[in-house]
Scaffold this motif. Sequence first.
Motif, PDB file in Angstrom:
ATOM      1  N   PHE A 192       0.847  -1.193   0.000  1.00 47.29           N
ATOM      2  CA  PHE A 192       0.000   0.000   0.000  1.00 47.29           C
ATOM      3  C   PHE A 192       0.881   1.240   0.000  1.00 47.29           C
ATOM      4  CE2 PHE A 192      -2.683   3.300   1.850  1.00 47.29           C
ATOM      5  CZ  PHE A 192      -3.876   3.107   1.167  1.00 47.29           C
ATOM      6  N   PRO A 193       0.621   2.223  -0.887  1.00 46.03           N
ATOM      7  CA  PRO A 193       1.483   3.415  -0.942  1.00 46.03           C
ATOM      8  C   PRO A 193       1.420   4.230   0.354  1.00 46.03           C
ATOM      9  CG  PRO A 193      -0.470   3.698  -2.331  1.00 46.03           C
ATOM     10  CD  PRO A 193      -0.473   2.268  -1.877  1.00 46.03           C
ATOM     11  N   LEU A 194       2.572   4.705   0.809  1.00 50.30           N
ATOM     12  CA  LEU A 194       2.640   5.446   2.070  1.00 50.30           C
ATOM     13  C   LEU A 194       1.784   6.704   2.049  1.00 50.30           C
ATOM     14  CD1 LEU A 194       6.431   5.176   2.970  1.00 50.30           C
ATOM     15  CD2 LEU A 194       4.524   3.922   3.970  1.00 50.30           C
ATOM     16  N   SER A 195       1.657   7.320   0.878  1.00 48.01           N
ATOM     17  CA  SER A 195       0.861   8.548   0.772  1.00 48.01           C
ATOM     18  C   SER A 195      -0.611   8.255   0.511  1.00 48.01           C
ATOM     19  CB  SER A 195       1.420   9.435  -0.335  1.00 48.01           C
ATOM     20  OG  SER A 195       1.418   8.745  -1.572  1.00 48.01           O
ATOM     21  N   GLY A 196      -0.972   6.974   0.367  1.00 50.81           N
ATOM     22  CA  GLY A 196      -2.359   6.615   0.099  1.00 50.81           C
ATOM     23  C   GLY A 196      -2.694   6.739  -1.378  1.00 50.81           C
ATOM     24  N   ASN A 197      -3.950   6.536  -1.718  1.00 49.91           N
ATOM     25  CA  ASN A 197      -4.400   6.602  -3.107  1.00 49.91           C
ATOM     26  C   ASN A 197      -5.125   7.902  -3.435  1.00 49.91           C
ATOM     27  OD1 ASN A 197      -3.539   3.955  -4.033  1.00 49.91           O
ATOM     28  ND2 ASN A 197      -5.063   3.143  -2.621  1.00 49.91           N
TER      29      ASN A 197
END
Length: 202
Positions: free
Chosen positions: A159-164
């Motif tokens: 999951f990307p650290l900055s979110g989607n």
Amino acid sequence: MTNVAISPENLKNAIAQALGEKVRAVKVALDEVTIEVAAKHYLEAMRILREAPGCRFEQLIDLCGVDYSAYKDREQEGLRYCVVSHLLSVSLNQRLRVKVFCPDDDFPVVASLTTLWEGAGWFEREAFDLFGIVFDGHGDLRRILTDYGFIGHPFRKDFPLSGNVEMRYDADQRRVIYEPVTIEPREVTPRIIREDKYGGLH
């Protein structure tokens, strides 16, 4: 009168005897007993652990998900998603950790424990929300911590650290809106200062 807890080795032997072929591994580390069961035996094994005379684990005190895809900075070995439960026997003064791996990495599913411990419902909803693990037989499996429109599962290692998406309240539209992420991902290395006698320590 307080019950004296049996030794980890004796508990290990009692668990192995009670579960028989339903247990895949039994380990003792740091005076704690951890067992692993196959997903197909998970619900029945947990029922035995709750009811067998030498076990009597009346309480489920915790349940969580684990993503082993990047565990300890090494390549994945074996299945990716695991459900870890912690059981407590008040009557026998003993504790146990139970691990079960989801057989399918693409659609992780294990049985729900809500028929054995009603309190498992909240824990399983959290594991579903954060890891995307589905608990078969759960009566109300929906997100519990993230927003209704949240995309993905934030505790998965990919999951990307900055979110989607970014979420904010728009005063003109008088509602919450979602927009593409504008934060550039970056690596932050903490600055470490080592001083002699820091804080009066010698």
